[in-house]
Design a protein around this motif. Structure first.
Motif, mmCIF file in Angstrom:
data_model
loop_
_atom_site.group_PDB
_atom_site.id
_atom_site.type_symbol
_atom_site.label_atom_id
_atom_site.label_comp_id
_atom_site.label_asym_id
_atom_site.label_seq_id
_atom_site.Cartn_x
_atom_site.Cartn_y
_atom_site.Cartn_z
ATOM 1 N N GLY A 1 45.157 33.530 38.956
ATOM 2 C CA GLY A 1 45.907 33.005 40.101
ATOM 3 C C GLY A 1 46.932 33.948 40.694
ATOM 4 N N GLY A 2 46.933 35.208 40.277
ATOM 5 C CA GLY A 2 47.897 36.164 40.798
ATOM 6 C C GLY A 2 47.695 36.433 42.281
ATOM 7 N N VAL A 3 48.800 36.415 43.015
ATOM 8 C CA VAL A 3 48.791 36.709 44.446
ATOM 9 C C VAL A 3 49.554 38.016 44.644
ATOM 10 C CG1 VAL A 3 49.542 35.915 46.722
ATOM 11 C CG2 VAL A 3 48.703 34.257 45.025
ATOM 12 N N ALA B 1 44.102 44.354 37.504
ATOM 13 C CA ALA B 1 44.274 43.619 38.764
ATOM 14 C C ALA B 1 43.327 42.427 38.812
ATOM 15 C CB ALA B 1 44.039 44.546 39.952
ATOM 16 N N ARG B 2 42.067 42.602 38.410
ATOM 17 C CA ARG B 2 41.101 41.489 38.395
ATOM 18 C C ARG B 2 41.518 40.412 37.399
ATOM 19 N NH1 ARG B 2 37.065 45.614 38.754
ATOM 20 N NH2 ARG B 2 36.762 45.430 36.521
ATOM 21 N N THR B 3 42.034 40.838 36.243
ATOM 22 C CA THR B 3 42.498 39.876 35.239
ATOM 23 C C THR B 3 43.598 38.994 35.823
ATOM 24 O OG1 THR B 3 41.906 41.279 33.369
ATOM 25 C CG2 THR B 3 43.667 39.678 33.002
ATOM 26 N N ILE B 4 44.578 39.622 36.451
ATOM 27 C CA ILE B 4 45.702 38.885 37.031
ATOM 28 C C ILE B 4 45.213 37.962 38.149
ATOM 29 C CG2 ILE B 4 47.865 39.140 38.306
ATOM 30 C CD1 ILE B 4 48.166 41.892 36.772
ATOM 31 N N GLU B 5 44.327 38.450 38.986
ATOM 32 C CA GLU B 5 43.807 37.643 40.084
ATOM 33 C C GLU B 5 43.001 36.450 39.563
ATOM 34 O OE1 GLU B 5 41.786 40.655 42.357
ATOM 35 O OE2 GLU B 5 43.681 41.440 43.164
ATOM 36 N N ARG C 1 50.879 47.650 41.522
ATOM 37 C CA ARG C 1 50.559 46.397 42.209
ATOM 38 C C ARG C 1 51.432 45.303 41.600
ATOM 39 N NH1 ARG C 1 45.710 47.021 44.876
ATOM 40 N NH2 ARG C 1 45.295 44.797 44.917
ATOM 41 N N ARG C 2 52.074 44.508 42.444
ATOM 42 C CA ARG C 2 52.961 43.435 41.992
ATOM 43 C C ARG C 2 52.343 42.093 42.370
ATOM 44 N NH1 ARG C 2 58.291 44.270 41.271
ATOM 45 N NH2 ARG C 2 58.785 42.458 42.550
ATOM 46 N N TYR C 3 52.136 41.260 41.375
ATOM 47 C CA TYR C 3 51.521 39.950 41.577
ATOM 48 C C TYR C 3 52.469 38.856 41.106
ATOM 49 C CZ TYR C 3 46.918 42.189 41.973
ATOM 50 O OH TYR C 3 45.841 42.946 42.355
#
Length: 182
Positions: A151-153, A144-148, A166-168
């Motif tokens: 720029g993952g929302v 989740a931190r990697t995706i965020e 979790r869907r980003y």
């Protein structure tokens, strides 16, 4: 210095070492490994690599989508894998998203997933994708931190049938023009 490379039979022993570290079963995210793939023998491994290459070059048969596979390699050691699906079918939209990745346990906490995801987002831009979906298990805080970081929302958390996920979405913009040094 790590690099992203196309799957290759040349790294069979190195890939097997990573596979052993993950433990039994075809669960390494980002490698496109199916339960029916036989990867221990040289012939089986070569057939698997050929399938991955074929899926990168053209859309597979019915029910498949085109997918670019890359291995994260450093000093002839396979550290992980990442896959970019060029489109989403219903199942990918529900469960997996455009990009999946995995880092072998001994190579985690080095920023490799963030680095590799950034490179694959560049490839997605080059394909003309405007946004990409990434999905990770709800309890996978590292992913989740990697995706965020890239720029993952967060869209939502939902049950995929394989557990809560979790869907980003990451909106892709054209790369910035970099000034010429000097």
């Amino acid at each position: 210095m790590p690099e992203l490379i196309a799957p290759t039979v040349r790294l069979h022993p190195a890939w097997l070492a990573a596979h052993r570290e993950w433990g039994p079963g075809p669960h390494e995210d980002g490698f496109g490994l199916r339960p029916t793939d036989e990867v221990v023998s040289p012939a089986g491994f070569a057939a698997w690599v050929a399938r991955l290459t074929d899926e990168s070059d053209r859309t597979p048969g019915p029910g498949g989508v085109r997918c670019t596979y890359r291995w994260i390699v450093e000093d002839e050691t396979v550290l992980g894998g990442i896959a970019l699906r060029h489109e989403l079918d219903d199942a990918l939209l529900r469960v997996a998203g455009h990009i999946g990745y995995g880092i072998r346990p001994s190579a985690r906490r080095r920023g490799l997933a963030t680095w590799a995801l950034g490179r694959m987002l560049d490839e997605a831009r080059a394909l003309g994708l405007e946004r990409v979906l990434l999905v990770c298990a709800d309890g996978n805080t590292a992913s989740a931190r990697t995706i965020e970081r890239q720029g993952g929302v967060l869209e939502d958390i939902r049950d995929t049938g394989l557990g809560a996920a979790r869907r980003y979405w990451i909106t892709l913009q054209t790369p910035r023009t970099r000034p010429h040094p000097g």
